[in-house]
Scaffold this motif. Sequence first.
Motif, PDB file in Angstrom:
ATOM      1  N   PHE A   6      -9.517   3.573   5.442  1.00 43.36           N
ATOM      2  CA  PHE A   6      -9.562   3.990   4.041  1.00 43.36           C
ATOM      3  C   PHE A   6     -10.992   3.949   3.539  1.00 43.36           C
ATOM      4  CE2 PHE A   6      -8.577  -0.528   4.299  1.00 43.36           C
ATOM      5  CZ  PHE A   6      -9.503  -1.106   3.451  1.00 43.36           C
ATOM      6  N   TYR A  45     -11.283   4.446  -0.032  1.00 44.65           N
ATOM      7  CA  TYR A  45     -11.135   4.042  -1.429  1.00 44.65           C
ATOM      8  C   TYR A  45      -9.764   3.416  -1.628  1.00 44.65           C
ATOM      9  CZ  TYR A  45      -8.398   8.375  -1.860  1.00 44.65           C
ATOM     10  OH  TYR A  45      -7.467   9.364  -1.704  1.00 44.65           O
ATOM     11  N   LEU A  46      -9.668   2.594  -2.649  1.00 40.07           N
ATOM     12  CA  LEU A  46      -8.416   1.952  -3.045  1.00 40.07           C
ATOM     13  C   LEU A  46      -8.263   2.107  -4.549  1.00 40.07           C
ATOM     14  CD1 LEU A  46      -8.837  -1.378  -1.022  1.00 40.07           C
ATOM     15  CD2 LEU A  46      -7.286   0.491  -0.432  1.00 40.07           C
ATOM     16  N   LEU A  72       0.857  -1.180   0.000  1.00 40.07           N
ATOM     17  CA  LEU A  72       0.000   0.000   0.000  1.00 40.07           C
ATOM     18  C   LEU A  72       0.892   1.228   0.000  1.00 40.07           C
ATOM     19  CD1 LEU A  72      -2.624  -0.788   2.826  1.00 40.07           C
ATOM     20  CD2 LEU A  72      -2.907  -1.137   0.378  1.00 40.07           C
ATOM     21  N   MET A 120     -10.442   1.644  -9.567  1.00 40.70           N
ATOM     22  CA  MET A 120     -10.547   1.941  -8.144  1.00 40.70           C
ATOM     23  C   MET A 120     -11.807   1.305  -7.571  1.00 40.70           C
ATOM     24  SD  MET A 120     -11.750   5.979  -8.013  1.00 40.70           S
ATOM     25  CE  MET A 120     -11.401   6.040  -6.271  1.00 40.70           C
ATOM     26  N   LEU A 136      -8.885  -4.694  -8.943  1.00 36.45           N
ATOM     27  CA  LEU A 136      -7.696  -3.825  -8.959  1.00 36.45           C
ATOM     28  C   LEU A 136      -6.573  -4.425  -9.809  1.00 36.45           C
ATOM     29  CD1 LEU A 136      -7.520  -2.783  -5.164  1.00 36.45           C
ATOM     30  CD2 LEU A 136      -8.427  -1.441  -7.071  1.00 36.45           C
ATOM     31  N   SER A 181      -5.840   1.031  -7.907  1.00 38.26           N
ATOM     32  CA  SER A 181      -4.933  -0.072  -8.253  1.00 38.26           C
ATOM     33  C   SER A 181      -3.474   0.377  -8.216  1.00 38.26           C
ATOM     34  CB  SER A 181      -5.280  -0.617  -9.643  1.00 38.26           C
ATOM     35  OG  SER A 181      -5.051   0.366 -10.631  1.00 38.26           O
ATOM     36  N   TYR A 182      -2.624  -0.514  -7.745  1.00 37.59           N
ATOM     37  CA  TYR A 182      -1.195  -0.207  -7.631  1.00 37.59           C
ATOM     38  C   TYR A 182      -0.575   0.050  -9.004  1.00 37.59           C
ATOM     39  CZ  TYR A 182       3.448  -0.438  -5.495  1.00 37.59           C
ATOM     40  OH  TYR A 182       4.706  -0.127  -5.042  1.00 37.59           O
ATOM     41  N   GLY A 236      -7.231   7.089   1.607  1.00 36.16           N
ATOM     42  CA  GLY A 236      -7.181   6.107   0.539  1.00 36.16           C
ATOM     43  C   GLY A 236      -5.765   5.681   0.213  1.00 36.16           C
ATOM     44  N   PHE A 237      -5.640   4.570  -0.520  1.00 38.08           N
ATOM     45  CA  PHE A 237      -4.337   4.005  -0.860  1.00 38.08           C
ATOM     46  C   PHE A 237      -4.341   3.492  -2.292  1.00 38.08           C
ATOM     47  CE2 PHE A 237      -4.826   3.328   3.715  1.00 38.08           C
ATOM     48  CZ  PHE A 237      -3.610   3.792   4.208  1.00 38.08           C
ATOM     49  N   TYR A 238      -3.143   3.466  -2.878  1.00 40.10           N
ATOM     50  CA  TYR A 238      -2.882   2.617  -4.036  1.00 40.10           C
ATOM     51  C   TYR A 238      -2.570   1.242  -3.465  1.00 40.10           C
ATOM     52  CZ  TYR A 238      -2.333   6.996  -6.637  1.00 40.10           C
ATOM     53  OH  TYR A 238      -2.536   8.224  -7.212  1.00 40.10           O
ATOM     54  N   ALA A 239      -3.188   0.202  -4.011  1.00 40.02           N
ATOM     55  CA  ALA A 239      -3.060  -1.121  -3.400  1.00 40.02           C
ATOM     56  C   ALA A 239      -2.877  -2.204  -4.448  1.00 40.02           C
ATOM     57  CB  ALA A 239      -4.310  -1.428  -2.563  1.00 40.02           C
TER      58      ALA A 239
END
Length: 827
Positions: free
Chosen positions: A210, A212-213, A98, A161, A155, A215-216, A131-134
Amino acid sequence: MLKNYFKLALRNLKTNKGYTLLNLFGLVTGLTCCLVLFQYVAYQKSFDAFNSNADQIGRLHMDFHDQGKLTMQSATVFPGVAPLMKNDFPEVKNYCRLVSARVGWWGVEPAQWNVVFSNDAQNVKTIENQGFYADPSFLQMFTIPFLKGDANNALDGPNKMVISEDLAAKYFGGADPSGKRMTVHEGGQIYHYEVTGVFKNYPKNSHLKFDYLISYKTFISLIHALGKGKEMDPDMNLGWYDFYDYLQLQPGTDFKALEAKFLDFCLRHHIDSPEQIAKNNRNDFYLMPIRDIHLYSHRNEEAEVNGDGKSVSFLFLVAFIIIAIAWVNYTNLATARSLERAREVGVRKLLGALRAHLIFQFMIESLLLNLTSLVIALVLAVVLSPVYHQLLASDMSFGFHLPATYTLGFTVLFLAGTFLSGVYPAFVLSGYHPITVLKGAFKNSGKGQFLRKGLIIGQFATSVVLIVGTIIVFQQVSFMRNQQLGANIDRTLVLNGPVSVPDTIYRDTYKSFKDELLQVSGIKSMAASTSVMGKEIYYTNDAILQHSLTNQYYTFCFQYMDYDFVPGYDIKILAGRNFSPKFTTDNRAVLLNQAAMKLFGLDSPEAALKESIIYDGAPYRVVGVLADFHQLGLNTAVNPTVFVLRPEANNFYSIKLNSANTAQTVAAVEKVWNEHFPADPFNYFFLNEAFDQQYKADEQFGKVFGIFSFLAICIACFGLLSLSAYNVIQRTKEIGIRKVLGASVSGIFMMLTSEMVMLVAIGILVAIPIAWFVMHLWLQDFAYRISIQWWVFALAAIAALLIALLTVSYQAVKAALANPVKSLRSE
């Protein structure tokens, strides 16, 4: 037979209403406090337990060492570590990473930006920083329940997202957001992401929060689009440590056994170069189970403000202390009634009652009294639930609830306490010999006094520890709140900077905004920066003196600011000067704080002005040294910090007010904001209030500790009251004889109170070393702390003695004023 026992027990409790009410008050108070604190502790220890994989997941941490000295502990690590560990260690079943959606690499250095979501159709525009990039694997590892979409592929590609049900309702109303686009403003850019799923609101009892997420792969594509090459690749990078790396281990894997292999892992992948290792510079990795993070991880770059394991343990101990004191009081009150109950026992024994029957009878009374107290306590716990949730600063959104484990533990504790508190009086009272009782010879017996006195000593030793603890907690919190910060944060309005203005026009827009804002009545100055006091500086980098003899790099925090930041906050300049538009070379200049100067090994601020530092491969001349100021609260040490000029910084705008009409000034600021940044929401806070939020947990702990300590002391007073009443009963004849022979009221008073005072004094002597050790241990968690003064123990001792005297005075005065003829005639 059993029915008769219950009838007799109820009759005795009804007949002696004063005794029953006194016991009920102590037991109800003790049980209610115990239930409340059990729930709080259970909630604090429940963090992340809802994850079905919780026992197999750990978060990687990293410690930085310079020349063998620990310089920083980080909750984040390099993004390349987790995938490498998955390849190297068969114990690792899966991994995920994350990175905060606020983190980007938008120029020459990483920064944290506000993230604004908007949906023009719904006319919604809000800052969303939770929120995070995951990695896609995050959804499976953390068992995220989906309401819409498929967690298996939500994701798995760029520009995707998932959002929480609350965000879905906010931005899309009642419509299904799946497949629709969300507009995101970040770092001066506008992005459109496809909503591929809606997940159930993530539980609050997690170290992650969080809404929202993203995509990494989206993050990877953003970094590549900004022209960052392989050296900043967020996939396998081993130098950029803003990433939360999680490992899911195979069932049965020992965390510590795997952790022991990390040193060889670092050497194998050259995370620490041979040159750095030769200088004793290294990075150590650790793996912490996610269930331990909330209470026991207090590192740089934590995803959220965590709880305090020591404070939770203290309150858990207080719960046991309070209920133990309540049961001790029951024991003392029961034995204090021995005169009345002994005659009853004598008569019943003469009529053929066996001792076992009498023991059972007294145990039934204890059970009835405790069960009644428990029922009342449960009602109070439910009724007072909103009050103590607020008091404990808990984010529990439900009423009273105890998990099964804690319910079982409390049940065992209740049954054991009920039995132990009832069994001693039962054995004592049932053991009287009928002939001795009816002759009255038992009155002067010292049987059981040693135990009762020992219990009183223990109660007041505990009370003194609690009094000392309460005083020291409030002293420490007051010390942190009132200590000089080294920067003036009073009357400072801070705006969250805009994110929708493109870089190409930002400089002109900002200049126009600032010029117009400074014309507003009531505004003294304005400064721009990447961080403000109370906000952790996330950007760190390695730097070295340009002419270093040791070729030694050190890790520093980097703060970017404009020309007005230092004077705006009244930060003292120890040597040199502030940044100035008069010096065009200041774009290659830096300021150091004292901590940074010392880390470089420089002897004085003046010596620092002769140096230049190198970071990111470029030299920067030191033009000034600032006095240390507290970026964070006094529970955190001042970090070595390098200050770099960036007039166009737009993370935070600090506005100094000189007008008493704050509301009118804020309204004027909002009007100017909306004219220049119409696409950005107007968000602000007052810096002194935001800064003090860092002490909120300690303040709440102090309040809770003080309130429950007070209740424990009140309950302890009942124990002293019972013993003094028992003592008066035992010495009724003696008091009568002394008065007939000419003893004064004051003499009788002193005789009756001296023994109690002696017991309390012994309790104080026992408590002092215990209190010092416990509070010394608690204070070690604070970087800046008070020293424990002798007068705290003296004050606690005087308070305990006064409480004891006030408690026993009533019984003593009553006995001293009693007519001796009545007491001797009854003999």
